[in-house]
Design a protein around this motif. Structure first.
Motif, PDB file in Angstrom:
ATOM      1  N   UNK A 191      36.683  45.341  31.905  1.00  0.00           N
ATOM      2  CA  UNK A 191      37.419  46.385  32.619  1.00  0.00           C
ATOM      3  C   UNK A 191      36.542  47.590  32.966  1.00  0.00           C
ATOM      4  N   UNK A 192      35.441  47.771  32.235  1.00  0.00           N
ATOM      5  CA  UNK A 192      34.578  48.926  32.508  1.00  0.00           C
ATOM      6  C   UNK A 192      33.732  48.729  33.762  1.00  0.00           C
ATOM      7  N   UNK A 193      33.571  47.496  34.211  1.00  0.00           N
ATOM      8  CA  UNK A 193      32.770  47.220  35.406  1.00  0.00           C
ATOM      9  C   UNK A 193      33.565  46.433  36.450  1.00  0.00           C
ATOM     10  N   UNK A 194      34.878  46.356  36.278  1.00  0.00           N
ATOM     11  CA  UNK A 194      35.707  45.513  37.136  1.00  0.00           C
ATOM     12  C   UNK A 194      35.922  46.120  38.512  1.00  0.00           C
ATOM     13  N   UNK A 195      36.278  45.262  39.467  1.00  0.00           N
ATOM     14  CA  UNK A 195      36.751  45.722  40.765  1.00  0.00           C
ATOM     15  C   UNK A 195      38.151  46.307  40.582  1.00  0.00           C
ATOM     16  N   UNK A 196      38.492  47.298  41.368  1.00  0.00           N
ATOM     17  CA  UNK A 196      39.754  48.016  41.208  1.00  0.00           C
ATOM     18  C   UNK A 196      40.803  47.484  42.178  1.00  0.00           C
ATOM     19  N   UNK A 197      41.642  46.573  41.691  1.00  0.00           N
ATOM     20  CA  UNK A 197      42.746  46.057  42.487  1.00  0.00           C
ATOM     21  C   UNK A 197      44.078  46.529  41.908  1.00  0.00           C
ATOM     22  N   UNK A 198      44.122  47.774  41.482  1.00  0.00           N
ATOM     23  CA  UNK A 198      45.350  48.371  41.020  1.00  0.00           C
ATOM     24  C   UNK A 198      45.716  48.064  39.584  1.00  0.00           C
ATOM     25  N   UNK A 199      44.843  47.377  38.870  1.00  0.00           N
ATOM     26  CA  UNK A 199      45.126  46.996  37.490  1.00  0.00           C
ATOM     27  C   UNK A 199      45.755  45.622  37.435  1.00  0.00           C
ATOM     28  N   UNK A 200      44.947  44.600  37.116  1.00  0.00           N
ATOM     29  CA  UNK A 200      45.397  43.196  37.040  1.00  0.00           C
ATOM     30  C   UNK A 200      45.844  42.649  38.394  1.00  0.00           C
ATOM     31  N   UNK A 201      45.319  43.215  39.478  1.00  0.00           N
ATOM     32  CA  UNK A 201      45.644  42.701  40.798  1.00  0.00           C
ATOM     33  C   UNK A 201      44.718  41.580  41.231  1.00  0.00           C
ATOM     34  N   UNK A 202      45.003  41.019  42.398  1.00  0.00           N
ATOM     35  CA  UNK A 202      44.164  39.980  43.008  1.00  0.00           C
ATOM     36  C   UNK A 202      43.861  40.378  44.441  1.00  0.00           C
ATOM     37  N   UNK A 203      42.680  39.990  44.921  1.00  0.00           N
ATOM     38  CA  UNK A 203      42.256  40.313  46.282  1.00  0.00           C
ATOM     39  C   UNK A 203      42.060  39.030  47.079  1.00  0.00           C
ATOM     40  N   UNK A 204      42.159  39.161  48.405  1.00  0.00           N
ATOM     41  CA  UNK A 204      42.152  38.004  49.288  1.00  0.00           C
ATOM     42  C   UNK A 204      41.255  38.282  50.494  1.00  0.00           C
TER      43      UNK A 204
END
Length: 220
Positions: A191-204
């Motif tokens: 979580x410290x280096x994650x992509x920010x998709x709103x918190x537990x989101x997915x991107x497409x």
């Protein structure tokens, strides 16, 4: 068939591979994308290798004809509609794979942090094919093998999007046809280096190969 992307440890920052984080590769003279909402430079998220038809490469060792690079604004998270495929808070670019080079980062304003441009880690991607056509089922199958951790699933290449909300397949702005699904991404294992998709989101990610257009969005 579902081709999962799984975490394969730290990756090389400028490698011509499908990865998250690191340095974007682009043709000489390409400008680092800026947010249409706040005018600030965007954060580079991920690079995806594609074949000549604009399909994601799902077998190791296959040569890439095109590369998709995805950027998203993180100057003031949540304020620039960076989840939208059309608002201008993110940008997906398609390049031919010949002659790519590391894209020079723009100069930051005094007090700005490097994390508005780059993720905190480079994640190498391993490809894991599963016979199930359902992404959710394939994730669970992979996690059930040995000591695999579900959080190490970075997403999928090709297949069908596993929407968290209602379907949002973008329309190509050039030809007005629905775009083809390229990849789905999870935020990342740390979580410290994650992509920010709103918190537990997915991107497409989507593309229109004939028009050389791409689009990106996320849901949570």
């Amino acid at each position: 068939m579902t081709t999962l992307m799984t975490y394969a440890g730290p990756g090389e920052a400028d490698a011509l591979v499908t990865r998250t984080g690191g340095v974007p590769l682009a043709p000489a003279g390409t400008a680092w994308p800026s947010c249409a909402e706040c005018d600030g430079p965007m954060q580079f998220l991920t690079q995806i290798l594609l074949d000549g038809q604009g399909r994601p490469i799902t077998q190791d060792g296959t040569s890439a004809d095109r590369v998709m690079a995805i950027f998203m604004c993180q100057n003031d998270p949540g304020m620039c509609e960076e989840w939208s495929p059309t608002a201008g808070g993110n940008q997906a670019l398609l390049f031919t794979s010949d002659g790519l080079q590391p894209l020079p980062a723009p100069e930051l304003e005094p007090g700005e942090d490097e994390d508005v441009l780059h993720l905190g880690a480079v994640n190498a991607v391993a490809l894991a094919p599963f016979p199930s056509a359902d992404y959710g089922s394939a994730r669970e199958e992979w996690a059930g093998l040995g000591d695999n951790d579900l959080s190490n699933v970075l997403g999928q290449l090709g297949g069908e999007p596993d929407w968290l909300q209602h379907p949002e397949t973008p329309t190509c702005p050039a030809c007005t046809h629905p775009m083809d699904f390229v990849a789905q991404f999870e935020e990342g294992p740390d979580h410290t280096t994650a992509m920010n998709f709103g918190g537990c989101g997915s991107a497409y990610a989507f593309s229109c190969a004939p028009c050389v257009r791409a689009a990106f969005l996320w849901q949570c």
